[in-house]
Design a protein around this motif. Structure first.
Motif, PDB file in Angstrom:
ATOM      1  N   GLY A   1     -51.769 -10.543  87.986  1.00 48.89           N
ATOM      2  CA  GLY A   1     -51.794  -9.828  89.253  1.00 48.89           C
ATOM      3  C   GLY A   1     -50.758  -8.749  89.412  1.00 48.89           C
ATOM      4  N   ILE A   2     -49.933  -8.484  88.359  1.00 53.56           N
ATOM      5  CA  ILE A   2     -48.953  -7.399  88.507  1.00 53.56           C
ATOM      6  C   ILE A   2     -49.340  -6.234  87.598  1.00 53.56           C
ATOM      7  CG2 ILE A   2     -47.032  -8.655  89.505  1.00 53.56           C
ATOM      8  CD1 ILE A   2     -45.958  -9.249  86.803  1.00 53.56           C
ATOM      9  N   GLY A   3     -49.028  -6.331  86.331  1.00 58.11           N
ATOM     10  CA  GLY A   3     -49.487  -5.315  85.389  1.00 58.11           C
ATOM     11  C   GLY A   3     -48.965  -3.915  85.627  1.00 58.11           C
ATOM     12  N   THR A   4     -47.776  -3.784  86.242  1.00 56.07           N
ATOM     13  CA  THR A   4     -47.248  -2.447  86.523  1.00 56.07           C
ATOM     14  C   THR A   4     -46.436  -1.895  85.355  1.00 56.07           C
ATOM     15  OG1 THR A   4     -45.344  -3.469  87.611  1.00 56.07           O
ATOM     16  CG2 THR A   4     -47.182  -2.830  89.008  1.00 56.07           C
ATOM     17  N   ALA A   5     -45.908  -2.780  84.517  1.00 53.98           N
ATOM     18  CA  ALA A   5     -45.140  -2.330  83.351  1.00 53.98           C
ATOM     19  C   ALA A   5     -46.056  -2.258  82.136  1.00 53.98           C
ATOM     20  CB  ALA A   5     -43.982  -3.297  83.088  1.00 53.98           C
ATOM     21  N   SER A   6     -45.563  -1.658  81.076  1.00 49.23           N
ATOM     22  CA  SER A   6     -46.348  -1.605  79.854  1.00 49.23           C
ATOM     23  C   SER A   6     -46.576  -3.010  79.323  1.00 49.23           C
ATOM     24  CB  SER A   6     -45.607  -0.784  78.790  1.00 49.23           C
ATOM     25  OG  SER A   6     -44.446  -1.472  78.352  1.00 49.23           O
ATOM     26  N   THR A   7     -47.660  -3.178  78.599  1.00 52.12           N
ATOM     27  CA  THR A   7     -47.955  -4.497  78.035  1.00 52.12           C
ATOM     28  C   THR A   7     -46.825  -4.956  77.122  1.00 52.12           C
ATOM     29  OG1 THR A   7     -50.338  -4.097  78.136  1.00 52.12           O
ATOM     30  CG2 THR A   7     -49.580  -5.804  76.624  1.00 52.12           C
ATOM     31  N   GLU A   8     -46.270  -4.035  76.326  1.00 46.77           N
ATOM     32  CA  GLU A   8     -45.181  -4.393  75.419  1.00 46.77           C
ATOM     33  C   GLU A   8     -43.970  -4.898  76.184  1.00 46.77           C
ATOM     34  OE1 GLU A   8     -42.362  -2.329  71.964  1.00 46.77           O
ATOM     35  OE2 GLU A   8     -44.106  -1.266  72.752  1.00 46.77           O
ATOM     36  N   GLN A   9     -43.609  -4.206  77.246  1.00 45.20           N
ATOM     37  CA  GLN A   9     -42.455  -4.615  78.045  1.00 45.20           C
ATOM     38  C   GLN A   9     -42.747  -5.915  78.788  1.00 45.20           C
ATOM     39  OE1 GLN A   9     -39.489  -3.466  78.010  1.00 45.20           O
ATOM     40  NE2 GLN A   9     -38.578  -4.554  79.748  1.00 45.20           N
ATOM     41  N   THR A  10     -43.948  -6.047  79.328  1.00 46.22           N
ATOM     42  CA  THR A  10     -44.326  -7.272  80.029  1.00 46.22           C
ATOM     43  C   THR A  10     -44.291  -8.465  79.093  1.00 46.22           C
ATOM     44  OG1 THR A  10     -45.745  -6.031  81.555  1.00 46.22           O
ATOM     45  CG2 THR A  10     -46.125  -8.388  81.405  1.00 46.22           C
ATOM     46  N   LEU A  11     -44.787  -8.280  77.862  1.00 45.98           N
ATOM     47  CA  LEU A  11     -44.767  -9.361  76.878  1.00 45.98           C
ATOM     48  C   LEU A  11     -43.335  -9.788  76.574  1.00 45.98           C
ATOM     49  CD1 LEU A  11     -46.075 -11.231  74.812  1.00 45.98           C
ATOM     50  CD2 LEU A  11     -46.075  -9.306  73.189  1.00 45.98           C
ATOM     51  N   LYS A  12     -42.463  -8.818  76.327  1.00 46.22           N
ATOM     52  CA  LYS A  12     -41.067  -9.133  76.015  1.00 46.22           C
ATOM     53  C   LYS A  12     -40.414  -9.903  77.152  1.00 46.22           C
ATOM     54  CE  LYS A  12     -36.646  -6.940  74.828  1.00 46.22           C
ATOM     55  NZ  LYS A  12     -35.947  -5.644  74.597  1.00 46.22           N
ATOM     56  N   GLU A  13     -40.620  -9.442  78.377  1.00 39.12           N
ATOM     57  CA  GLU A  13     -40.000 -10.092  79.525  1.00 39.12           C
ATOM     58  C   GLU A  13     -40.569 -11.492  79.746  1.00 39.12           C
ATOM     59  OE1 GLU A  13     -40.517  -7.365  82.732  1.00 39.12           O
ATOM     60  OE2 GLU A  13     -38.964  -5.987  82.024  1.00 39.12           O
ATOM     61  N   SER A  14     -41.869 -11.637  79.548  1.00 43.49           N
ATOM     62  CA  SER A  14     -42.490 -12.950  79.753  1.00 43.49           C
ATOM     63  C   SER A  14     -42.021 -13.949  78.703  1.00 43.49           C
ATOM     64  CB  SER A  14     -44.021 -12.836  79.735  1.00 43.49           C
ATOM     65  OG  SER A  14     -44.502 -12.431  78.471  1.00 43.49           O
ATOM     66  N   GLN A  15     -41.809 -13.489  77.479  1.00 41.01           N
ATOM     67  CA  GLN A  15     -41.306 -14.388  76.442  1.00 41.01           C
ATOM     68  C   GLN A  15     -39.869 -14.815  76.727  1.00 41.01           C
ATOM     69  OE1 GLN A  15     -42.219 -11.857  73.075  1.00 41.01           O
ATOM     70  NE2 GLN A  15     -44.001 -13.084  72.516  1.00 41.01           N
ATOM     71  N   ILE A  16     -39.048 -13.901  77.218  1.00 49.00           N
ATOM     72  CA  ILE A  16     -37.678 -14.247  77.597  1.00 49.00           C
ATOM     73  C   ILE A  16     -37.680 -15.284  78.715  1.00 49.00           C
ATOM     74  CG2 ILE A  16     -35.563 -13.378  78.682  1.00 49.00           C
ATOM     75  CD1 ILE A  16     -36.097 -10.719  77.186  1.00 49.00           C
ATOM     76  N   ARG A  17     -38.504 -15.039  79.720  1.00 47.45           N
ATOM     77  CA  ARG A  17     -38.609 -15.988  80.839  1.00 47.45           C
ATOM     78  C   ARG A  17     -39.193 -17.325  80.367  1.00 47.45           C
ATOM     79  NH1 ARG A  17     -38.266 -15.276  86.340  1.00 47.45           N
ATOM     80  NH2 ARG A  17     -39.417 -16.718  87.677  1.00 47.45           N
ATOM     81  N   GLY A  18     -40.129 -17.252  79.409  1.00 50.48           N
ATOM     82  CA  GLY A  18     -40.707 -18.472  78.869  1.00 50.48           C
ATOM     83  C   GLY A  18     -39.675 -19.342  78.189  1.00 50.48           C
TER      84      GLY A  18
ATOM     85  N   TYR B   1     -45.110 -16.540  85.163  1.00 48.98           N
ATOM     86  CA  TYR B   1     -44.621 -15.236  84.702  1.00 48.98           C
ATOM     87  C   TYR B   1     -43.839 -15.330  83.397  1.00 48.98           C
ATOM     88  CZ  TYR B   1     -46.367 -13.813  89.166  1.00 48.98           C
ATOM     89  OH  TYR B   1     -47.214 -13.578  90.230  1.00 48.98           O
ATOM     90  N   GLY B   2     -43.925 -16.499  82.763  1.00 48.48           N
ATOM     91  CA  GLY B   2     -43.323 -16.699  81.461  1.00 48.48           C
ATOM     92  C   GLY B   2     -44.382 -16.962  80.416  1.00 48.48           C
ATOM     93  N   VAL B   3     -44.540 -18.239  80.033  1.00 52.28           N
ATOM     94  CA  VAL B   3     -45.451 -18.572  78.937  1.00 52.28           C
ATOM     95  C   VAL B   3     -46.908 -18.287  79.272  1.00 52.28           C
ATOM     96  CG1 VAL B   3     -43.919 -20.229  77.826  1.00 52.28           C
ATOM     97  CG2 VAL B   3     -45.408 -21.004  79.682  1.00 52.28           C
ATOM     98  N   PHE B   4     -47.293 -18.401  80.544  1.00 54.78           N
ATOM     99  CA  PHE B   4     -48.660 -18.042  80.944  1.00 54.78           C
ATOM    100  C   PHE B   4     -48.959 -16.596  80.575  1.00 54.78           C
ATOM    101  CE2 PHE B   4     -51.391 -15.744  83.800  1.00 54.78           C
ATOM    102  CZ  PHE B   4     -52.445 -16.572  84.124  1.00 54.78           C
ATOM    103  N   THR B   5     -48.076 -15.692  80.984  1.00 58.45           N
ATOM    104  CA  THR B   5     -48.300 -14.260  80.779  1.00 58.45           C
ATOM    105  C   THR B   5     -48.278 -13.892  79.302  1.00 58.45           C
ATOM    106  OG1 THR B   5     -47.384 -13.748  82.965  1.00 58.45           O
ATOM    107  CG2 THR B   5     -47.462 -11.953  81.365  1.00 58.45           C
ATOM    108  N   ALA B   6     -47.342 -14.470  78.549  1.00 57.63           N
ATOM    109  CA  ALA B   6     -47.278 -14.190  77.110  1.00 57.63           C
ATOM    110  C   ALA B   6     -48.571 -14.637  76.421  1.00 57.63           C
ATOM    111  CB  ALA B   6     -46.071 -14.888  76.495  1.00 57.63           C
ATOM    112  N   ARG B   7     -49.066 -15.818  76.769  1.00 57.76           N
ATOM    113  CA  ARG B   7     -50.331 -16.312  76.205  1.00 57.76           C
ATOM    114  C   ARG B   7     -51.482 -15.372  76.560  1.00 57.76           C
ATOM    115  NH1 ARG B   7     -54.466 -19.606  78.752  1.00 57.76           N
ATOM    116  NH2 ARG B   7     -55.708 -20.771  77.217  1.00 57.76           N
TER     117      ARG B   7
END
Length: 222
Positions: free
Chosen positions: A127-144, A110-116
């Motif tokens: 398997g989630i995709g409930t938030a906007s792509t922009e928000q998901t990208l930001k969160e995944s990069q932070i977690r990465g 849920y970090g670098v995998f998702t951002a990539r």
């Protein structure tokens, strides 16, 4: 010969191919047209109802998760050099390895995998995709970045993640971490992570995956 259903750009598929290369295990690799959605076709769903790669079929054994496949291959094979396996028969050591398999399936996934996946493949594929792509990208990069901080601290004290030798823990975590720049997560601040990546790439039998040397290869023609 075990059959591995794989997609060449899937990091999880690559984990299995990489371990097999290290072990000298021959696999019958069947490439799935992942971006063409072949994994959700009737024929493949009959093998793996989850519609995911990788999938390993070895006789009556069918495994549909990369971590399970790594355990299976490593647990059944001994390396040629000094008979050291990438797994362990000791329960305490198994637990230490499994802790990093879980790290790969959570922090890394849920970090670098998702951002990539978002920046290089057009969707999160997690398997989630409930938030906007922009928000998901930001969160995944932070977690990465946080994942890399955890790894860098760990690897500042040792060469490998656990047991003082390369194990499937290193393979499970390595792949998407090494490909983090594909999701615009830089490895530059993390010296010990970068050194660890180079150590693993230097092991006999190492095989590459697209993106290790050119993280922007999928975005050059956009």
């Amino acid at each position: 010969m075990p059959v591995l259903y794989s997609y060449k750009e899937s990091g999880n598929s690559y984990k299995c191919r990489l371990l097999a290369a290290f072990l000298g295990v021959k696999l019958d690799i069947v490439e799935i047209d992942f971006l063409g959605d072949e994994q959700h076709g009737e024929d493949f769903l009959a093998i793996n109802p989850k519609g995911e790669v990788p999938t390993l079929v070895d006789g009556d054994t069918v495994l549909t998760d990369s971590a399970a496949i790594l355990v299976y291959l490593a647990g059944n094979t001994t390396l040629n050099n000094n008979s050291t396996t990438w797994w362990s028969s000791d329960i305490a050591e198994q637990s230490q390895i499994t802790e990093w398999l879980a790290f790969a399936a959570s922090w890394v996934q849920y970090g670098v995998f998702t951002a990539r996946a978002i920046l290089s493949f057009g969707g999160p594929y997690n398997g989630i995709g409930t938030a906007s792509t922009e928000q998901t990208l930001k969160e995944s990069q932070i977690r990465g970045v946080k994942s890399l901080e955890i790894l860098n601290k760990r690897l500042s004290q040792r060469e490998w993640l656990t047991l003082e030798r390369p194990t499937i823990a290193d393979i499970a975590v390595f792949v998407y971490v090494a490909l983090a720049p594909m999701g615009d997560v830089s490895l530059e601040p993390f010296l010990h992570v970068r050194q660890w990546i180079k150590r693993l790439e230097g092991l006999p039998g190492f095989i590459p995956i697209d993106g290790l040397d050119d993280p922007l290869y999928r975005r050059k023609n956009e």
